[in-house]
Write an enzyme that holds these catalytic residues in place. Structure first.
Site, PDB file in Angstrom:
ATOM      1  N   VAL A  11       0.836  -1.205   0.000  1.00 27.47           N
ATOM      2  CA  VAL A  11       0.000   0.000   0.000  1.00 27.47           C
ATOM      3  C   VAL A  11       0.871   1.256   0.000  1.00 27.47           C
ATOM      4  O   VAL A  11       0.641   2.185  -0.776  1.00 27.47           O
ATOM      5  CB  VAL A  11      -0.934  -0.001   1.237  1.00 27.47           C
ATOM      6  CG1 VAL A  11      -1.782   1.261   1.266  1.00 27.47           C
ATOM      7  CG2 VAL A  11      -1.834  -1.225   1.232  1.00 27.47           C
ATOM      8  N   ASP A  30      11.544   3.461   4.494  1.00 24.63           N
ATOM      9  CA  ASP A  30      11.354   2.099   4.991  1.00 24.63           C
ATOM     10  C   ASP A  30      12.641   1.683   5.679  1.00 24.63           C
ATOM     11  O   ASP A  30      13.736   2.020   5.216  1.00 24.63           O
ATOM     12  CB  ASP A  30      11.044   1.155   3.821  1.00 24.63           C
ATOM     13  CG  ASP A  30      10.390  -0.134   4.287  1.00 24.63           C
ATOM     14  OD1 ASP A  30       9.200  -0.328   3.990  1.00 24.63           O
ATOM     15  OD2 ASP A  30      11.071  -0.927   4.955  1.00 24.63           O
ATOM     16  N   LYS A  35      15.322  -2.890   0.423  1.00 25.13           N
ATOM     17  CA  LYS A  35      14.186  -2.353  -0.337  1.00 25.13           C
ATOM     18  C   LYS A  35      14.510  -0.953  -0.868  1.00 25.13           C
ATOM     19  O   LYS A  35      14.246  -0.631  -2.021  1.00 25.13           O
ATOM     20  CB  LYS A  35      12.983  -2.297   0.604  1.00 25.13           C
ATOM     21  CG  LYS A  35      11.655  -2.168  -0.079  1.00 25.13           C
ATOM     22  CD  LYS A  35      10.530  -2.028   0.934  1.00 25.13           C
ATOM     23  CE  LYS A  35       9.931  -3.338   1.363  1.00 25.13           C
ATOM     24  NZ  LYS A  35       8.796  -3.167   2.288  1.00 25.13           N
ATOM     25  N   THR A 119      -4.361  -0.054   8.876  1.00 24.80           N
ATOM     26  CA  THR A 119      -5.694  -0.383   9.379  1.00 24.80           C
ATOM     27  C   THR A 119      -5.624  -0.495  10.906  1.00 24.80           C
ATOM     28  O   THR A 119      -4.914  -1.347  11.437  1.00 24.80           O
ATOM     29  CB  THR A 119      -6.158  -1.704   8.741  1.00 24.80           C
ATOM     30  OG1 THR A 119      -6.195  -1.501   7.331  1.00 24.80           O
ATOM     31  CG2 THR A 119      -7.533  -2.118   9.232  1.00 24.80           C
ATOM     32  N   ARG A 151      -7.210  -2.411  -3.654  1.00 24.60           N
ATOM     33  CA  ARG A 151      -7.081  -3.858  -3.864  1.00 24.60           C
ATOM     34  C   ARG A 151      -5.677  -4.147  -4.353  1.00 24.60           C
ATOM     35  O   ARG A 151      -5.155  -3.418  -5.209  1.00 24.60           O
ATOM     36  CB  ARG A 151      -8.081  -4.337  -4.927  1.00 24.60           C
ATOM     37  CG  ARG A 151      -9.522  -4.277  -4.489  1.00 24.60           C
ATOM     38  CD  ARG A 151     -10.433  -4.343  -5.689  1.00 24.60           C
ATOM     39  NE  ARG A 151     -10.210  -3.211  -6.599  1.00 24.60           N
ATOM     40  CZ  ARG A 151     -10.682  -3.134  -7.824  1.00 24.60           C
ATOM     41  NH1 ARG A 151     -11.407  -4.114  -8.323  1.00 24.60           N
ATOM     42  NH2 ARG A 151     -10.447  -2.082  -8.593  1.00 24.60           N
ATOM     43  N   LEU A 249     -19.919 -11.175  -5.165  1.00 24.76           N
ATOM     44  CA  LEU A 249     -20.824 -12.319  -5.075  1.00 24.76           C
ATOM     45  C   LEU A 249     -20.278 -13.473  -5.912  1.00 24.76           C
ATOM     46  O   LEU A 249     -21.041 -14.298  -6.394  1.00 24.76           O
ATOM     47  CB  LEU A 249     -22.229 -11.929  -5.554  1.00 24.76           C
ATOM     48  CG  LEU A 249     -23.070 -11.109  -4.573  1.00 24.76           C
ATOM     49  CD1 LEU A 249     -24.435 -10.786  -5.177  1.00 24.76           C
ATOM     50  CD2 LEU A 249     -23.260 -11.834  -3.234  1.00 24.76           C
ATOM     51  N   CYS A 259      -5.664  -9.025   4.108  1.00 28.71           N
ATOM     52  CA  CYS A 259      -6.606  -8.045   4.666  1.00 28.71           C
ATOM     53  C   CYS A 259      -7.854  -8.662   5.290  1.00 28.71           C
ATOM     54  O   CYS A 259      -8.088  -8.509   6.486  1.00 28.71           O
ATOM     55  CB  CYS A 259      -6.975  -7.046   3.577  1.00 28.71           C
ATOM     56  SG  CYS A 259      -5.521  -6.277   2.873  1.00 28.71           S
ATOM     57  N   LYS A 319      -5.470 -14.649  -4.963  1.00 37.41           N
ATOM     58  CA  LYS A 319      -6.391 -14.310  -6.057  1.00 37.41           C
ATOM     59  C   LYS A 319      -5.545 -14.181  -7.318  1.00 37.41           C
ATOM     60  O   LYS A 319      -4.295 -14.152  -7.234  1.00 37.41           O
ATOM     61  CB  LYS A 319      -7.164 -13.021  -5.771  1.00 37.41           C
ATOM     62  CG  LYS A 319      -6.284 -11.786  -5.636  1.00 37.41           C
ATOM     63  CD  LYS A 319      -7.118 -10.527  -5.439  1.00 37.41           C
ATOM     64  CE  LYS A 319      -6.251  -9.288  -5.350  1.00 37.41           C
ATOM     65  NZ  LYS A 319      -7.006  -8.056  -5.188  1.00 37.41           N
TER      66      LYS A 319
HETATM   67  C1  UGA Z   1      -9.279  -5.988   0.012  1.00 34.35           C
HETATM   68  C2  UGA Z   1     -10.383  -4.951  -0.275  1.00 34.35           C
HETATM   69  O1  UGA Z   1     -11.088  -5.307  -1.471  1.00 34.35           O
HETATM   70  C3  UGA Z   1      -9.783  -3.552  -0.426  1.00 34.35           C
HETATM   71  O2  UGA Z   1     -10.837  -2.607  -0.571  1.00 34.35           O
HETATM   72  C4  UGA Z   1      -8.977  -3.225   0.840  1.00 34.35           C
HETATM   73  O3  UGA Z   1      -8.365  -1.958   0.739  1.00 34.35           O
HETATM   74  C5  UGA Z   1      -7.895  -4.272   1.015  1.00 34.35           C
HETATM   75  O4  UGA Z   1      -8.531  -5.568   1.155  1.00 34.35           O
HETATM   76  C6  UGA Z   1      -7.120  -3.925   2.262  1.00 34.35           C
HETATM   77  O5  UGA Z   1      -7.697  -3.951   3.361  1.00 34.35           O
HETATM   78  O6  UGA Z   1      -5.962  -3.507   2.138  1.00 34.35           O
HETATM   79  P1  UGA Z   1      -7.533  -7.364  -1.452  1.00 34.35           P
HETATM   80  O7  UGA Z   1      -7.192  -8.078  -0.190  1.00 34.35           O
HETATM   81  O8  UGA Z   1      -6.453  -6.906  -2.357  1.00 34.35           O
HETATM   82  O9  UGA Z   1      -8.442  -6.071  -1.132  1.00 34.35           O
HETATM   83  O10 UGA Z   1      -8.394  -8.400  -2.291  1.00 34.35           O
HETATM   84  P2  UGA Z   1      -9.851  -8.525  -2.909  1.00 34.35           P
HETATM   85  O11 UGA Z   1      -9.766  -8.324  -4.355  1.00 34.35           O
HETATM   86  O12 UGA Z   1     -10.831  -7.734  -2.164  1.00 34.35           O
HETATM   87  O13 UGA Z   1     -10.117 -10.091  -2.601  1.00 34.35           O
HETATM   88  C7  UGA Z   1     -10.034 -10.622  -1.285  1.00 34.35           C
HETATM   89  C8  UGA Z   1     -10.332 -12.089  -1.298  1.00 34.35           C
HETATM   90  O14 UGA Z   1     -11.716 -12.339  -1.543  1.00 34.35           O
HETATM   91  C9  UGA Z   1      -9.577 -12.881  -2.378  1.00 34.35           C
HETATM   92  O15 UGA Z   1      -9.153 -14.102  -1.842  1.00 34.35           O
HETATM   93  C10 UGA Z   1     -10.619 -13.060  -3.467  1.00 34.35           C
HETATM   94  O16 UGA Z   1     -10.388 -14.176  -4.281  1.00 34.35           O
HETATM   95  C11 UGA Z   1     -11.874 -13.241  -2.631  1.00 34.35           C
HETATM   96  N1  UGA Z   1     -13.123 -12.891  -3.353  1.00 34.35           N
HETATM   97  C12 UGA Z   1     -13.355 -11.618  -3.735  1.00 34.35           C
HETATM   98  C13 UGA Z   1     -14.068 -13.884  -3.597  1.00 34.35           C
HETATM   99  O17 UGA Z   1     -13.870 -15.076  -3.253  1.00 34.35           O
HETATM  100  N2  UGA Z   1     -15.231 -13.532  -4.226  1.00 34.35           N
HETATM  101  C14 UGA Z   1     -15.485 -12.263  -4.610  1.00 34.35           C
HETATM  102  O18 UGA Z   1     -16.585 -12.025  -5.177  1.00 34.35           O
HETATM  103  C15 UGA Z   1     -14.537 -11.284  -4.368  1.00 34.35           C
END
Ligand code: UGA
Length: 434
Positions: A11, A30, A35, A119, A151, A249, A259, A319
């Protein structure tokens, strides 16, 4: 504006880079010297779209520099702290943030706005303010909360095109400075000013709500499998209602990453600390844990007839599009398969995704150089992430390589029509036809 960003992780670095692109003079700090050395050579191990280009451009424009020393902190108008706040047995661990605060307190010089982007639980900004006052009674500063909603893998996009900006600030002087810093966004999105503790809570509540949405659709997905429905149609039908919304969904192997798992636990433990059981959040955590066990059990059921079953596991990070394997459902499922004496050969299209998986799994599994090598002699192929490449696999070729033609698609990513045409039995989560 002179901005210092402390903590150059997933981030912090995108924030440093984008705010320099917006015209600010930014110093990224940092304590990890390696890094900093890399960044000074225009290099980073963080894989984010457009990050590298913006890094080079802004270093060359002399708006962006990096250091492992805090000495220049006194020049900053705004210090943004973005260090990790992991979860420990005692709840949210603020030790990194506290160390930074101890380190910077005596360097503060002139009025400074200290932005907490890590956070943190409601009340933390206030605690940090008190700590700085104790450490340096003469310091002139305000502590504000600006949670991040980026994200991983989409960080630069999400900074430039935010859904909203939430600013927890209780001093007019700090608010004026932040209005200026965030002015490039004022015609793009809603900038919502609130109290610091409410802003802190927005972050935990948002992540926990999204996690709950995912666990909910995963539960419905199981029900769809049992009742002949198709979860993708159900999710679409639900999402047409704007009160529900179509996003988050997608059923899958459960949420992972640094996160959602950490923030749901953090919120539940915060609830307990104030005498409240957050039953929805606790159920979300439990559902997400059992999700991985359920899927490992299903996989072992699909290969129950084979003597030394071999599973090809494609997609290792939490992901698609990232290499981060922290709390990756794929890794958790693989560990459960190994416990069931199932051999695993894995592949991920991002080489550093394989490196990160290796750091967790070591040599307990084998790794392949591509999907076709991974599936050789496999009894079952599992798809763990929604990686675009998996859409375009040559199923005729794969048919000649596997031992048994069974697929378990945890993300509904493959071209199942094509796979079925080539004789594969396709189990796709949330659907009942094979
Ligand atoms: C998440 C939030 O989406 C961000 O808004 C937030 O800023 C971030 O955490 C954080 O707190 O720093 P991120 O962890 O990068 O972001 O990932 P996401 O894309 O949100 O996915 C999180 C997990 O949920 C993944 O494992 C993904 O595969 C899963 N997911 C997501 C599902 O299984 N189904 C969905 O419909 C969406």
């Amino acid at each position: 504006m002179n901005m210092h960003v402390i903590g150059l992780g997933y981030v912090g670095l995108p924030i440093a880079v984008t705010f320099s692109e917006l015209g600010n003079v930014v110093v990224g700090i940092d304590k990890n010297k390696e890094k900093i050395d890399l960044l000074q050579k225009y290099e980073t191990r963080i894989t984010e779209a457009k990050l590298k280009d913006l890094l080079i451009k802004n270093i060359n424009a002399k708006r962006l520099s990096f250091s492992s020393s805090l000495e220049s902190i006194g020049k900053a108008d705004v210090i943004t702290i973005v260090v990790d706040t992991p979860i420990s047995l005692g709840g949210v661990d603020l030790s990194y943030i506290n160390t930074v605060v101890h380190d910077i307190a005596n360097y503060l010089d002139g009025y400074t706005v200290i932005v907490i982007k890590s956070t943190v639980l409601p009340g933390t900004c206030k605690k940090i303010e008190n700590l700085i006052k104790q450490l340096n009674p003469k310091a002139s500063f305000d502590v504000v909360s600006i949670p991040e909603f980026l994200r991983e893998g989409m960080a630069i996009h999400d900074i430039f095109e935010p859904n909203r900006i939430v600013i927890g600030v209780e001093s007019q002087r700090a608010k004026n400075i932040l209005e200026k810093l965030y002015s490039p966004f004022k015609n793009k999105t809603k900038i919502f000013f609130t109290s610091r503790s409410s802003a802190e809570m927005v972050k935990y509540a948002s992540n926990s709500f999204l996690a709950m949405k995912i666990s909910f659709i995963n539960e419905i997905s199981n029900l769809c499998e049992k009742s002949g429905c198709n979860v993708y149609d159900v999710a679409y039908g639900m999402g047409l209602d704007t009160r529900i919304g179509e996003k988050f969904l997608n059923p899958g192997p459960g949420y992972g990453g640094n996160c959602f798992p950490k923030d749901t636990l953090g919120l539940a433990s915060f609830g307990k600390s104030v005498g409240l059981r957050l039953t929805l959040v606790e159920s979300t955590i439990m559902a997400n844990e059992s999700r991985k066990k359920e899927l490992a059990d299903k996989i072992s059921y699909f290969v129950r007839e084979y003597k030394t079953p071999k599973v090809a596991f494609l997609g290792l990070p939490f992901k698609a599009g990232v290499d981060d394997c922290r709390k990756s459902p794929s890794i958790d499922i693989i560990i459960k398969l190994l416990d069931k004496n199932i051999d695993v050969c894995a592949y991920d299209p991002i080489p550093t995704g394989i490196d990160n998986s290796r750091k967790i799994l070591g040599s307990r599994i084998t790794y392949a150089v591509d999907a076709y090598n991974a599936v050789k002699n496999a009894d079952l192929i599992v798809f763990g992430t929604e990686c675009e490449n998996f859409k375009f696999l040559d199923w005729a070729k794969i048919g000649t390589l596997v031992r048994n033609k069974i697929i378990f698609d945890l993300r509904n990513i493959i071209n199942s029509q094509e796979a079925r045409k080539n004789g594969f039995v396709c189990h796709i989560i949330g659907t009942s036809n094979t």
